[in-house]
Structure formats: structure tokens, C-alpha cells
Motif scaffolding. Structure first.
Motif, PDB file in Angstrom:
ATOM      1  N   UNK A   1      19.366   6.462   9.148  1.00  0.00           N
ATOM      2  CA  UNK A   1      19.717   7.200   7.931  1.00  0.00           C
ATOM      3  C   UNK A   1      18.482   7.935   7.427  1.00  0.00           C
ATOM      4  N   UNK A   2      18.644   9.215   7.129  1.00  0.00           N
ATOM      5  CA  UNK A   2      17.538   9.960   6.539  1.00  0.00           C
ATOM      6  C   UNK A   2      17.321   9.430   5.129  1.00  0.00           C
ATOM      7  N   UNK A   3      16.090   9.081   4.779  1.00  0.00           N
ATOM      8  CA  UNK A   3      15.829   8.476   3.465  1.00  0.00           C
ATOM      9  C   UNK A   3      16.337   9.302   2.288  1.00  0.00           C
ATOM     10  N   UNK A   4      16.185  10.611   2.325  1.00  0.00           N
ATOM     11  CA  UNK A   4      16.631  11.419   1.189  1.00  0.00           C
ATOM     12  C   UNK A   4      18.149  11.378   1.069  1.00  0.00           C
ATOM     13  N   UNK A   5      18.855  11.283   2.186  1.00  0.00           N
ATOM     14  CA  UNK A   5      20.326  11.191   2.129  1.00  0.00           C
ATOM     15  C   UNK A   5      20.762   9.843   1.554  1.00  0.00           C
ATOM     16  N   UNK A   6      20.025   8.798   1.873  1.00  0.00           N
ATOM     17  CA  UNK A   6      20.325   7.493   1.297  1.00  0.00           C
ATOM     18  C   UNK A   6      20.158   7.546  -0.223  1.00  0.00           C
ATOM     19  N   UNK A   7      19.087   8.184  -0.675  1.00  0.00           N
ATOM     20  CA  UNK A   7      18.864   8.312  -2.118  1.00  0.00           C
ATOM     21  C   UNK A   7      19.987   9.122  -2.763  1.00  0.00           C
ATOM     22  N   UNK A   8      20.469  10.138  -2.066  1.00  0.00           N
ATOM     23  CA  UNK A   8      21.588  10.933  -2.575  1.00  0.00           C
ATOM     24  C   UNK A   8      22.841  10.063  -2.729  1.00  0.00           C
TER      25      UNK A   8
ATOM     26  N   UNK B   1      11.737   4.335   3.065  1.00  0.00           N
ATOM     27  CA  UNK B   1      11.715   4.822   4.440  1.00  0.00           C
ATOM     28  C   UNK B   1      12.337   3.827   5.417  1.00  0.00           C
ATOM     29  N   UNK B   2      12.539   2.603   4.975  1.00  0.00           N
ATOM     30  CA  UNK B   2      13.105   1.569   5.840  1.00  0.00           C
ATOM     31  C   UNK B   2      14.484   1.888   6.371  1.00  0.00           C
ATOM     32  N   UNK B   3      15.237   2.734   5.676  1.00  0.00           N
ATOM     33  CA  UNK B   3      16.589   3.062   6.136  1.00  0.00           C
ATOM     34  C   UNK B   3      16.565   3.891   7.417  1.00  0.00           C
ATOM     35  N   UNK B   4      15.395   4.449   7.754  1.00  0.00           N
ATOM     36  CA  UNK B   4      15.286   5.187   9.019  1.00  0.00           C
ATOM     37  C   UNK B   4      15.589   4.283  10.202  1.00  0.00           C
TER      38      UNK B   4
ATOM     39  N   UNK C   1       0.812  -1.221   0.000  1.00  0.00           N
ATOM     40  CA  UNK C   1       0.000   0.000   0.000  1.00  0.00           C
ATOM     41  C   UNK C   1       0.848   1.275   0.000  1.00  0.00           C
ATOM     42  N   UNK C   2       1.993   1.256   0.650  1.00  0.00           N
ATOM     43  CA  UNK C   2       2.816   2.454   0.786  1.00  0.00           C
ATOM     44  C   UNK C   2       3.997   2.391  -0.177  1.00  0.00           C
TER      45      UNK C   2
END
Length: 131
Positions: free
Chosen positions: A78-85, A71-74, A64-65
Motif C-alpha cells: 500500500x502506498x503510504x499516502x493512499x493509506x492516509x487518504x 511507511x510500514x504499510x509499504x 529516529x524516523x
């Protein structure tokens, strides 16, 4: 003041601008985006990117999400946006190698996808969550 962003419009067709969504970034004047039936390379790219992200969402079993995997890296602090970076950095380094045109395009789609996920996680953080 609202601006209108136009792309190629087939001749003889009129468009009702009042039903089109407004888009604005960082406090700029909103722009009303006009959809066209013409050959819009940006729309083709974003459609392919959406298909790629949807495929990956299903692959990772997000259910569903759509952001649950990102968001699992939280859980690891780890902040999710930083992981994506960080993932974007990996893809950028891949581009320094000898790649075919197809591999370059695929890698650029990966970068765009990680950027989209980063934006989505940051946007989600700024909105109240429903539990």
C-alpha cells in the motif's frame, strides 16, 4: 517576484524580513511568511497539530524516523499516502454522525494530521533517501 504574507503585527515593532523563510507551492511565487507575536489562529492550530503528531509518533514508537509507522504499510503493498487518504475517509464519515463541538474539532485535527503525514510521505518519496 516574492510576496510577503503578513499577519497582525503588534504596533511599534519592526521585523527584519530578510531572515524569514520563503514558502511556495506548485510553482507559485514564493511568499515570505512573517511570524508575529499576535494572536494567530493558524499558528495555534498548527502548533497543536504538531504536538498531536509528536505524541502519536512517540505512542507508535517511531524512534529516529517519525515516518516509520506510516511507511510500514509499504510492506503490505500500500502506498503510504493512499493509506492516509483512506484514514481521512474514515474520519470524514465520522463527521456525518451526531458529534459534540469538541468531537468535531478532534476529528478535524485527526484529518489534518493524516493529511500532514500523507504530504510528508510523498515529499520523502521525491527526495533521495540516505541509507
Amino acid at each position: 517576484m516574492t510576496q510577503t504574507l503578513r499577519t497582525d503585527q503588534p504596533s511599534g515593532q519592526s521585523m527584519d524580513e530578510s531572515n524569514l523563510p520563503l514558502v511556495s507551492l506548485r510553482g507559485e511565487s514564493p511568499i515570505r511568511v512573517i511570524k508575529t507575536d499576535g494572536d494567530d489562529p493558524y499558528r495555534n492550530i498548527t502548533d497543536k497539530l504538531h504536538a498531536l503528531l509528536s505524541r502519536k509518533r512517540n505512542y507508535y514508537g517511531c524512534g529516529e524516523d517519525p515516518l516509520s509507522n506510516a511507511l510500514g504499510v509499504e510492506e503490505d503493498g500500500i502506498e503510504p499516502w493512499r493509506y492516509q487518504l483512506a484514514r481521512i475517509g474514515e474520519k470524514r464519515r465520522r463527521l456525518q454522525g451526531q458529534l459534540s463541538k469538541e468531537d468535531i474539532i478532534e476529528t478535524l485535527y485527526d484529518i489534518a494530521g493524516h493529511a500532514a503525514v500523507a504530504i510528508a510521505t510523498l515529499s520523502r518519496d521525491s527526495q533521495p533517501r540516505q541509507r
